[in-house]
Design an enzyme around this catalytic site. Sequence first.
Site, PDB file in Angstrom:
ATOM      1  N   SER A   1      13.631   3.387  12.579  1.00  0.00           N
ATOM      2  CA  SER A   1      14.269   3.214  11.266  1.00  0.00           C
ATOM      3  C   SER A   1      14.161   4.460  10.393  1.00  0.00           C
ATOM      4  CB  SER A   1      13.631   2.021  10.536  1.00  0.00           C
ATOM      5  OG  SER A   1      12.223   2.155  10.484  1.00  0.00           O
TER       6      SER A   1
ATOM      7  N   GLY B   1      12.252   8.769   9.944  1.00  0.00           N
ATOM      8  CA  GLY B   1      11.482   9.903  10.458  1.00  0.00           C
ATOM      9  C   GLY B   1      11.820  10.322  11.883  1.00  0.00           C
ATOM     10  N   ILE B   2      10.781  10.518  12.668  1.00  0.00           N
ATOM     11  CA  ILE B   2      10.953  11.071  14.017  1.00  0.00           C
ATOM     12  C   ILE B   2      11.762  10.118  14.900  1.00  0.00           C
ATOM     13  CG2 ILE B   2       9.694  11.706  16.132  1.00  0.00           C
ATOM     14  CD1 ILE B   2       7.458  12.810  14.217  1.00  0.00           C
ATOM     15  N   GLY B   3      11.474   8.809  14.811  1.00  0.00           N
ATOM     16  CA  GLY B   3      12.217   7.836  15.632  1.00  0.00           C
ATOM     17  C   GLY B   3      13.703   7.837  15.317  1.00  0.00           C
TER      18      GLY B   3
ATOM     19  N   TYR C   1      -7.040   7.425  12.674  1.00  0.00           N
ATOM     20  CA  TYR C   1      -5.740   7.919  13.143  1.00  0.00           C
ATOM     21  C   TYR C   1      -5.915   8.834  14.362  1.00  0.00           C
ATOM     22  CZ  TYR C   1      -1.183  10.302  12.989  1.00  0.00           C
ATOM     23  OH  TYR C   1       0.046  10.832  13.312  1.00  0.00           O
TER      24      TYR C   1
END
Length: 239
Positions: A10, A12-14, A149
């Site tokens: 949905s 950014g990178i994706g 993270y």
Amino acid sequence: MDTILISGGSRGIGAAVAREAIGKYNVAILYKNSKDKALSLCEELSKKGAIEAFYCDVSSYESVREAVSLVLKRFGEIDKLCCAAGISQTKLFIDLTAEDWKNTFGTNVDGTFYLTKEVVNGMLQRKSGSIVYVSSIWGEEGASMESAYSSSKAAIIGLAKSLAKELAPNGIRVNVVTPGAIDTDMMKEYSKEDIEEVVSSIPLGRLGDPKEVAESIIFLLEASYITGCVLPVNGGGIN
Ligand code: NAP
């Protein structure tokens, strides 16, 4: 035409991976909170090829099962998988709660595991498939105040390297990209001064563009003699 499933599609990178893939692949993107962004990306890209957005909370196995079955109903099979959904958190280790740890691992690690579990069956039957996980430079190097993270991103690398060996005899490749500082919403939690400091320590002297990471992901998805590779996409590193 092959189908690619992209978690985190949905934004950014994706979303950048969807932009690179459209026209060449049928594209299925997953969204959780950003339905409007996912739908407007579909509207924009549907002029170039087949794309559809599906709701999925990757931290829930039930939600992943449901989403993957809808994708399979729509497109028939999933040939390529890109796991880009992820969350980050900046906190001192002493302030980190068990809940923070569980949330981070729930999305970043469990989500990657669930998606792979659901998609790999079809790949095994066809003896063909390609998977790319989006880890992080911090998964290799560790980051101060990002212990949950960084640990979650290291776990993804371990999973990819193991699966690369286990699934290779079945014609399935598994690779990882480890982006550095990329100009997406994820960087918004940093102040302007923090970003300037990060940029000053990157040899190429700027943040990465999500498109540059997406190009590397498509490269690995299609690189027929590469598996178990951890590809840094980081402008030369962050010192
Ligand atoms: P972003 O712009 O914040 O996008 C995060 C994406 O993850 C969104 O599409 C979001 O979907 C999705 N997501 C989060 N939790 C989810 C859940 N429980 N279920 C389903 N989807 C979920 O971040 P980004 O920079 O594009 O990050 C993409 C990947 O790259 C992440 O794995 C991140 O760790 C990694 N990465 C980023 C950087 C960087 O500097 N930006 C560097 C290294 C690695 P919704 O908005 O629809 O909820």
